[in-house]
Design a protein around this motif. Sequence first.
Motif, mmCIF file in Angstrom:
data_model
loop_
_atom_site.group_PDB
_atom_site.id
_atom_site.type_symbol
_atom_site.label_atom_id
_atom_site.label_comp_id
_atom_site.label_asym_id
_atom_site.label_seq_id
_atom_site.Cartn_x
_atom_site.Cartn_y
_atom_site.Cartn_z
ATOM 1 N N ASN A 13 -38.941 2.255 -52.961
ATOM 2 C CA ASN A 13 -38.303 3.575 -52.904
ATOM 3 C C ASN A 13 -39.334 4.696 -52.874
ATOM 4 O OD1 ASN A 13 -35.774 5.166 -52.969
ATOM 5 N ND2 ASN A 13 -36.588 5.901 -54.924
ATOM 6 N N GLN A 14 -40.419 4.548 -53.644
ATOM 7 C CA GLN A 14 -41.473 5.567 -53.630
ATOM 8 C C GLN A 14 -42.136 5.656 -52.258
ATOM 9 O OE1 GLN A 14 -40.454 7.189 -56.624
ATOM 10 N NE2 GLN A 14 -42.574 7.834 -56.344
ATOM 11 N N ALA A 15 -42.337 4.508 -51.637
ATOM 12 C CA ALA A 15 -42.939 4.479 -50.296
ATOM 13 C C ALA A 15 -42.032 5.143 -49.276
ATOM 14 C CB ALA A 15 -43.234 3.040 -49.873
ATOM 15 N N LEU A 16 -40.729 5.006 -49.472
ATOM 16 C CA LEU A 16 -39.764 5.649 -48.574
ATOM 17 C C LEU A 16 -39.927 7.167 -48.627
ATOM 18 C CD1 LEU A 16 -37.463 4.629 -46.700
ATOM 19 C CD2 LEU A 16 -35.870 5.151 -48.546
ATOM 20 N N GLY A 17 -40.129 7.687 -49.831
ATOM 21 C CA GLY A 17 -40.343 9.120 -49.980
ATOM 22 C C GLY A 17 -41.605 9.582 -49.276
ATOM 23 N N VAL A 18 -42.642 8.731 -49.283
ATOM 24 C CA VAL A 18 -43.900 9.066 -48.602
ATOM 25 C C VAL A 18 -43.694 9.120 -47.088
ATOM 26 C CG1 VAL A 18 -46.232 8.257 -48.097
ATOM 27 C CG2 VAL A 18 -45.351 8.126 -50.427
ATOM 28 N N LEU A 19 -43.030 8.123 -46.544
ATOM 29 C CA LEU A 19 -42.817 8.049 -45.098
ATOM 30 C C LEU A 19 -42.011 9.232 -44.570
ATOM 31 C CD1 LEU A 19 -42.082 4.231 -44.652
ATOM 32 C CD2 LEU A 19 -44.158 5.465 -44.008
ATOM 33 N N PHE A 20 -41.087 9.725 -45.392
ATOM 34 C CA PHE A 20 -40.238 10.850 -44.978
ATOM 35 C C PHE A 20 -40.538 12.099 -45.815
ATOM 36 C CE2 PHE A 20 -37.954 6.990 -43.772
ATOM 37 C CZ PHE A 20 -37.678 7.248 -42.432
ATOM 38 N N PHE A 21 -41.827 12.307 -46.056
ATOM 39 C CA PHE A 21 -42.270 13.437 -46.881
ATOM 40 C C PHE A 21 -41.830 14.783 -46.314
ATOM 41 C CE2 PHE A 21 -45.487 13.088 -43.625
ATOM 42 C CZ PHE A 21 -45.839 14.409 -43.353
ATOM 43 N N PHE A 22 -41.637 14.823 -44.998
ATOM 44 C CA PHE A 22 -41.336 16.082 -44.313
ATOM 45 C C PHE A 22 -39.876 16.502 -44.458
ATOM 46 C CE2 PHE A 22 -41.143 12.448 -41.475
ATOM 47 C CZ PHE A 22 -39.870 12.542 -40.950
ATOM 48 N N VAL A 23 -39.021 15.640 -44.984
ATOM 49 C CA VAL A 23 -37.601 15.968 -45.130
ATOM 50 C C VAL A 23 -37.421 16.866 -46.353
ATOM 51 C CG1 VAL A 23 -35.275 15.061 -45.472
ATOM 52 C CG2 VAL A 23 -36.933 13.773 -44.087
ATOM 53 N N PRO A 24 -36.848 18.057 -46.208
ATOM 54 C CA PRO A 24 -36.668 18.966 -47.361
ATOM 55 C C PRO A 24 -35.711 18.374 -48.397
ATOM 56 C CG PRO A 24 -36.350 20.123 -45.262
ATOM 57 C CD PRO A 24 -36.376 18.657 -44.944
ATOM 58 N N ARG A 25 -35.916 18.727 -49.640
ATOM 59 C CA ARG A 25 -35.046 18.225 -50.706
ATOM 60 C C ARG A 25 -33.643 18.823 -50.624
ATOM 61 N NH1 ARG A 25 -37.901 15.104 -54.028
ATOM 62 N NH2 ARG A 25 -40.171 15.376 -53.977
ATOM 63 N N THR A 26 -33.522 19.957 -49.904
ATOM 64 C CA THR A 26 -32.192 20.532 -49.693
ATOM 65 C C THR A 26 -31.354 19.635 -48.795
ATOM 66 O OG1 THR A 26 -33.122 21.839 -47.873
ATOM 67 C CG2 THR A 26 -32.926 22.916 -50.032
ATOM 68 N N VAL A 27 -32.029 18.850 -47.960
ATOM 69 C CA VAL A 27 -31.342 17.911 -47.064
ATOM 70 C C VAL A 27 -31.201 16.548 -47.732
ATOM 71 C CG1 VAL A 27 -31.457 16.728 -44.826
ATOM 72 C CG2 VAL A 27 -32.197 19.125 -45.020
ATOM 73 N N TRP A 28 -32.247 16.111 -48.392
ATOM 74 C CA TRP A 28 -32.264 14.808 -49.065
ATOM 75 C C TRP A 28 -32.336 15.055 -50.575
ATOM 76 C CZ3 TRP A 28 -36.682 10.664 -48.164
ATOM 77 C CH2 TRP A 28 -36.351 9.486 -48.843
ATOM 78 N N GLY A 29 -31.197 15.133 -51.190
ATOM 79 C CA GLY A 29 -31.124 15.499 -52.605
ATOM 80 C C GLY A 29 -31.786 14.502 -53.524
ATOM 81 N N ASP A 30 -31.732 13.202 -53.171
ATOM 82 C CA ASP A 30 -32.307 12.155 -54.021
ATOM 83 C C ASP A 30 -33.703 11.749 -53.559
ATOM 84 O OD1 ASP A 30 -30.010 12.058 -55.552
ATOM 85 O OD2 ASP A 30 -29.051 10.576 -54.253
ATOM 86 N N LYS A 31 -34.355 12.599 -52.796
ATOM 87 C CA LYS A 31 -35.705 12.285 -52.318
ATOM 88 C C LYS A 31 -36.621 12.005 -53.511
ATOM 89 C CE LYS A 31 -39.519 14.342 -49.690
ATOM 90 N NZ LYS A 31 -39.973 15.546 -48.955
ATOM 91 N N PRO A 32 -37.345 10.876 -53.473
ATOM 92 C CA PRO A 32 -38.214 10.533 -54.607
ATOM 93 C C PRO A 32 -39.300 11.586 -54.845
ATOM 94 C CG PRO A 32 -37.938 8.659 -53.119
ATOM 95 C CD PRO A 32 -37.358 9.854 -52.414
ATOM 96 N N LEU A 33 -39.650 11.782 -56.099
ATOM 97 C CA LEU A 33 -40.789 12.615 -56.434
ATOM 98 C C LEU A 33 -42.066 11.870 -56.072
ATOM 99 C CD1 LEU A 33 -39.681 13.743 -60.013
ATOM 100 C CD2 LEU A 33 -39.611 15.144 -57.939
ATOM 101 N N GLY A 34 -43.170 12.593 -55.934
ATOM 102 C CA GLY A 34 -44.452 11.917 -55.797
ATOM 103 C C GLY A 34 -44.677 11.022 -56.997
#
Length: 476
Positions: A340-361
């Motif tokens: 899941n953390q790696a997923l957040g890295v790959l899609f780092f450019f997606v704003p948190r307003t769009v991806w509410g559950d985006k993993p933290l660094g």
Amino acid sequence: MKDQYNISDTPIGWLWDIGLIFTLGLLFPFYIISQLPTIEWSLEAVLAYSILFYGTIRLTMLGAYGKEKLLSLTFWIFVYVWLGIVPLGQVLSNITPWSAINPAGIITLSLLVVVIGLVFFDIGYKLGISNKGLAKQRIILFLDTRRMVLFSVLTIVVSLIIITRFYGGFSTFLMTRTEISMLLANKYSKTQILLIGHFLVASIYVAYIAGLVKLNNAQSLGNNLKAITIIIFFLITILICICSNPVASARYQVGFVGLSTMFVIFKWNDRQSMKLWIMSLLILLLVIFPYADLFRSTKDINIDYQGVANELTKNGDYDAFKQLANTVEYVENEGSTKGNQALGVLFFFVPRTVWGDKPLGTGEFVAEYMGYDYTNLSAPLWAEAYINGGLIGVILAFICYGFIIGLLEKVYLEKKTKSSFVTVFVPFFAGYQLFFLRGDIMSTFAYLVPILGFMLIVTKCKSYQNILGGENVGKI
């Protein structure tokens, strides 16, 4: 062909090697130990010293070999400092940068994670640098002069627009990083600030380093094109000095710009250069690095030197091993995130307003789990691999990473293409790798991706038969 270690097959060469082992493996670590307030030897301390000494051997081998293995240089320098001498001091003294001491079992497992990563890095590296499949490769990415010139001109125009319209003028870059952040936060969202800031730095840097490599190999340029390239490079150099100055910029940005510049312009000497780089980088990272962030909040310099041992055990700049231990503790208690953390890295450019559950660094995520008030912390590559997939994740990550590093160095050392993607990328990543390995990877990836993309823009595929058909560089 002569033996690759013939540089050290002389009394002076052997003295250099013995001196390096003695200095890095005995003199410096025991000097640090002598400065610690308390010392308690344990199995964990022995493991930490073993990692330090292995790093010493690898650096000595690089010095003996003497070739321009820039990526190996900074990898093993990182290991020696952040995963060798630092954990040795912290384990012996039981002092760490952040509160909450990890259980002894967690420290032991963390050190074993480091060892496993190094073993499989070496395996991957050997596979990469010994790869013969590329010898039949007929396509290579050459640095295309016309694309580079066009890209540089566009970069100058777009940069001027961003600096004047977004930042409010060149005077902004005379402010501290904190002042700039406060100024921009009143006008733009965090996502806008990060995206535009990364775009500005990445585009200027690629235009700069590509121009530097091209001019360093100026025989490939015609007279008219050379004159145009010099003029444009001069303008780009002014921009990078403004936008990457040590007052307004993060130190890793100043670091990779400065180091890559020196890697390109300094003529390499097989007898001396590697040894000098090893000692210079260690001094830089152990003495100067902690004070390179003085201008973050103020221009008033107030240096309170506490000694190297104190810096290594208490300064948050050396928190990589502590954060690895925190990550191991998280995984032992909660389990891995299964990518899941790696997923957040790959899609780092997606704003948190769009991806509410985006993993933290990972650095921030683990810091919050540990209950820290300050969460802008590092997460070394070992921690990133472990939190995503446990020990299997570490094995897979480091065998792949080692393979890529070995392959890049094989192509770079062949020197058959003086101005190519690799001769631009390797000096950059050799400097950037110190910060990439320290992490967290979500932050470093956000710079790496646009720089990679812009480097591909200024290169062009061309047919080139047997590009790797030269001398064997497989030994390390």
